[in-house]
Motif scaffolding. Structure first.
Motif, PDB file in Angstrom:
ATOM      1  N   PHE A   4      15.319  33.742  21.508  1.00 56.55           N
ATOM      2  CA  PHE A   4      13.958  33.397  21.084  1.00 56.55           C
ATOM      3  C   PHE A   4      13.743  33.487  19.580  1.00 56.55           C
ATOM      4  O   PHE A   4      12.608  33.336  19.119  1.00 56.55           O
ATOM      5  N   THR A   5      14.774  33.734  18.792  1.00 57.72           N
ATOM      6  CA  THR A   5      14.641  33.763  17.334  1.00 57.72           C
ATOM      7  C   THR A   5      15.478  32.656  16.727  1.00 57.72           C
ATOM      8  O   THR A   5      16.545  32.307  17.247  1.00 57.72           O
ATOM      9  N   PRO A   6      15.024  32.086  15.610  1.00 62.48           N
ATOM     10  CA  PRO A   6      15.726  30.932  15.035  1.00 62.48           C
ATOM     11  C   PRO A   6      17.115  31.250  14.491  1.00 62.48           C
ATOM     12  O   PRO A   6      18.043  30.478  14.661  1.00 62.48           O
ATOM     13  N   GLY A   7      17.254  32.395  13.814  1.00 62.97           N
ATOM     14  CA  GLY A   7      18.522  32.645  13.145  1.00 62.97           C
ATOM     15  C   GLY A   7      18.632  31.792  11.886  1.00 62.97           C
ATOM     16  O   GLY A   7      17.634  31.253  11.376  1.00 62.97           O
ATOM     17  N   LEU A   8      19.842  31.629  11.388  1.00 66.41           N
ATOM     18  CA  LEU A   8      20.095  30.849  10.174  1.00 66.41           C
ATOM     19  C   LEU A   8      19.140  31.251   9.055  1.00 66.41           C
ATOM     20  O   LEU A   8      18.455  30.418   8.450  1.00 66.41           O
ATOM     21  N   ARG A   9      19.103  32.531   8.751  1.00 65.49           N
ATOM     22  CA  ARG A   9      18.210  33.025   7.704  1.00 65.49           C
ATOM     23  C   ARG A   9      18.648  32.564   6.320  1.00 65.49           C
ATOM     24  O   ARG A   9      17.870  32.618   5.371  1.00 65.49           O
ATOM     25  N   ALA A  10      19.882  32.120   6.190  1.00 65.88           N
ATOM     26  CA  ALA A  10      20.371  31.685   4.883  1.00 65.88           C
ATOM     27  C   ALA A  10      19.921  30.278   4.514  1.00 65.88           C
ATOM     28  O   ALA A  10      20.139  29.836   3.389  1.00 65.88           O
ATOM     29  N   VAL A  11      19.272  29.562   5.450  1.00 62.98           N
ATOM     30  CA  VAL A  11      18.824  28.193   5.188  1.00 62.98           C
ATOM     31  C   VAL A  11      17.303  28.175   5.101  1.00 62.98           C
ATOM     32  O   VAL A  11      16.616  28.562   6.049  1.00 62.98           O
ATOM     33  N   LEU A  12      16.793  27.724   3.958  1.00 66.68           N
ATOM     34  CA  LEU A  12      15.348  27.639   3.754  1.00 66.68           C
ATOM     35  C   LEU A  12      14.893  26.210   4.034  1.00 66.68           C
ATOM     36  O   LEU A  12      15.437  25.267   3.447  1.00 66.68           O
ATOM     37  N   PRO A  13      13.902  26.004   4.925  1.00 70.70           N
ATOM     38  CA  PRO A  13      13.435  24.643   5.216  1.00 70.70           C
ATOM     39  C   PRO A  13      12.715  24.033   4.023  1.00 70.70           C
ATOM     40  O   PRO A  13      11.963  24.709   3.319  1.00 70.70           O
ATOM     41  N   MET A  14      12.950  22.752   3.804  1.00 69.85           N
ATOM     42  CA  MET A  14      12.315  22.024   2.713  1.00 69.85           C
ATOM     43  C   MET A  14      11.164  21.182   3.252  1.00 69.85           C
ATOM     44  O   MET A  14      11.019  20.995   4.465  1.00 69.85           O
TER      45      MET A  14
ATOM     46  N   LYS B 206       0.839  -1.189   0.000  1.00 65.59           N
ATOM     47  CA  LYS B 206       0.000   0.000   0.000  1.00 65.59           C
ATOM     48  C   LYS B 206       0.876   1.241   0.000  1.00 65.59           C
ATOM     49  O   LYS B 206       1.939   1.260   0.607  1.00 65.59           O
ATOM     50  N   GLU B 207       0.445   2.263  -0.690  1.00 64.55           N
ATOM     51  CA  GLU B 207       1.192   3.527  -0.672  1.00 64.55           C
ATOM     52  C   GLU B 207       1.000   4.212   0.657  1.00 64.55           C
ATOM     53  O   GLU B 207      -0.113   4.438   1.105  1.00 64.55           O
ATOM     54  N   GLU B 208       2.127   4.528   1.307  1.00 65.48           N
ATOM     55  CA  GLU B 208       2.060   5.242   2.580  1.00 65.48           C
ATOM     56  C   GLU B 208       1.808   6.722   2.313  1.00 65.48           C
ATOM     57  O   GLU B 208       2.419   7.307   1.420  1.00 65.48           O
ATOM     58  N   PRO B 209       0.893   7.327   3.049  1.00 67.04           N
ATOM     59  CA  PRO B 209       0.648   8.759   2.846  1.00 67.04           C
ATOM     60  C   PRO B 209       1.867   9.570   3.226  1.00 67.04           C
ATOM     61  O   PRO B 209       2.608   9.202   4.138  1.00 67.04           O
ATOM     62  N   PRO B 210       2.122  10.658   2.506  1.00 67.95           N
ATOM     63  CA  PRO B 210       3.293  11.474   2.839  1.00 67.95           C
ATOM     64  C   PRO B 210       3.182  12.089   4.223  1.00 67.95           C
ATOM     65  O   PRO B 210       2.093  12.392   4.706  1.00 67.95           O
ATOM     66  N   VAL B 211       4.315  12.257   4.854  1.00 74.98           N
ATOM     67  CA  VAL B 211       4.350  12.868   6.181  1.00 74.98           C
ATOM     68  C   VAL B 211       4.078  14.354   6.048  1.00 74.98           C
ATOM     69  O   VAL B 211       4.682  15.046   5.237  1.00 74.98           O
ATOM     70  N   THR B 212       3.154  14.848   6.839  1.00 71.77           N
ATOM     71  CA  THR B 212       2.782  16.261   6.740  1.00 71.77           C
ATOM     72  C   THR B 212       3.263  17.035   7.960  1.00 71.77           C
ATOM     73  O   THR B 212       2.618  17.979   8.393  1.00 71.77           O
ATOM     74  N   ALA B 213       4.383  16.617   8.527  1.00 67.95           N
ATOM     75  CA  ALA B 213       4.929  17.331   9.685  1.00 67.95           C
ATOM     76  C   ALA B 213       5.331  18.743   9.272  1.00 67.95           C
ATOM     77  O   ALA B 213       5.831  18.969   8.176  1.00 67.95           O
ATOM     78  N   GLN B 214       5.086  19.681  10.151  1.00 68.47           N
ATOM     79  CA  GLN B 214       5.380  21.076   9.849  1.00 68.47           C
ATOM     80  C   GLN B 214       6.885  21.297   9.798  1.00 68.47           C
ATOM     81  O   GLN B 214       7.623  20.904  10.690  1.00 68.47           O
ATOM     82  N   ALA B 215       7.335  21.921   8.698  1.00 64.46           N
ATOM     83  CA  ALA B 215       8.762  22.201   8.530  1.00 64.46           C
ATOM     84  C   ALA B 215       9.049  23.592   9.082  1.00 64.46           C
ATOM     85  O   ALA B 215       8.623  24.596   8.520  1.00 64.46           O
ATOM     86  N   ARG B 216       9.772  23.635  10.179  1.00 63.33           N
ATOM     87  CA  ARG B 216      10.096  24.907  10.815  1.00 63.33           C
ATOM     88  C   ARG B 216      11.500  25.324  10.440  1.00 63.33           C
ATOM     89  O   ARG B 216      12.303  24.539   9.935  1.00 63.33           O
ATOM     90  N   ARG B 217      11.792  26.583  10.703  1.00 63.71           N
ATOM     91  CA  ARG B 217      13.109  27.109  10.390  1.00 63.71           C
ATOM     92  C   ARG B 217      14.173  26.479  11.276  1.00 63.71           C
ATOM     93  O   ARG B 217      13.907  26.048  12.388  1.00 63.71           O
ATOM     94  N   PHE B 218      15.377  26.454  10.756  1.00 59.47           N
ATOM     95  CA  PHE B 218      16.497  25.904  11.516  1.00 59.47           C
ATOM     96  C   PHE B 218      16.979  26.938  12.533  1.00 59.47           C
ATOM     97  O   PHE B 218      17.046  28.128  12.236  1.00 59.47           O
ATOM     98  N   TRP B 219      17.331  26.436  13.713  1.00 58.13           N
ATOM     99  CA  TRP B 219      17.799  27.309  14.788  1.00 58.13           C
ATOM    100  C   TRP B 219      19.317  27.364  14.800  1.00 58.13           C
ATOM    101  O   TRP B 219      19.993  26.341  14.653  1.00 58.13           O
TER     102      TRP B 219
END
Length: 201
Positions: A101-111, A14-27
């Motif tokens: 309290f801010t993530p930082g790493l603005r140069a990395v875009l979450p996929m 059976k095809e497993e449904p894709p994971v829909t976990a929220q992609a947050r910014r890297f800290w």
């Protein structure tokens, strides 16, 4: 999981449904601010402990501690130096809280997250370079500048032939396709402008 039907059928997966976990910014690890704060606190604490131990051993307190104690005891709260020190302490504390309290790493875009245990990110400059290469393939485009943001992609192209509207439509199409293929969790909106090269002389 495999499912088995009648005796003559072949088991299929059976095809497993894709994971829909929220992609947050890297800290960011914030190593430099943390190291600076740790060094300052270590130095100040070590100096204070040394002075306290010297006083307990019968020696006199250091001059800086006597002057600081006298200043704190005699200066009023509305004194300029007291207010300046308080403002600097508040600004330093606010800066440290912002860093905490801010993530930082603005140069990395979450996929997009396809698996719950796997996180991936794409460097912003690499994404801009990929989109620039795709835009350069459009007929009539002479040069392209791409600025990749978290919410918008600014594309500035120079076309030396063909109608500008046609070139803009083609660039918008290839950039939109390229953004979709980057696999970003929050695809930015493209903003495309096409102009003629400046006239010489």
């Amino acid at each position: 999981m495999s499912t088995v039907g009648d005796p003559g059928t072949v088991p299929v997966l059976k095809e497993e449904p894709p994971v829909t976990a929220q992609a947050r910014r890297f800290w960011s690890a914030r190593r430099i601010p943390a190291a600076l704060v740790a060094l300052v606190l270590l130095g100040a604490t070590g100096l204070l402990l040394y002075d306290v131990a010297a006083v307990r051993a019968g020696h006199g307190a250091m001059a800086w501690r006597r002057e600081l104690a006298d200043a704190l005891a005699t200066r009023p709260l509305d004194n300029g130096w007291v207010l300046t020190g308080a403002v600097l302490a508040v600004l330093l504390g606010a800066w440290l809280l912002v860093l905490a309290f801010t993530p930082g790493l603005r140069a990395v875009l979450p996929m997009r997250r396809e698996h719950a245990d796997v996180r991936a990110g794409l460097d912003r400059e690499a994404a801009a370079l990929a989109l620039r290469d795709r835009a350069m393939e459009v007929s009539g485009v002479q040069s392209v500048r791409v600025r990749m943001g978290r919410r918008k992609v600014r594309v500035r192209a120079v076309s030396h032939f063909r109608e500008l509207d046609e070139v803009r439509a083609d660039v918008e199409s290839v950039v939109a396709t390229g953004i979709g293929r980057l696999g970003l969790a929050r695809p930015p909106t493209p903003n495309v402008r096409v102009a003629r090269p400046p006239r010489k002389g």
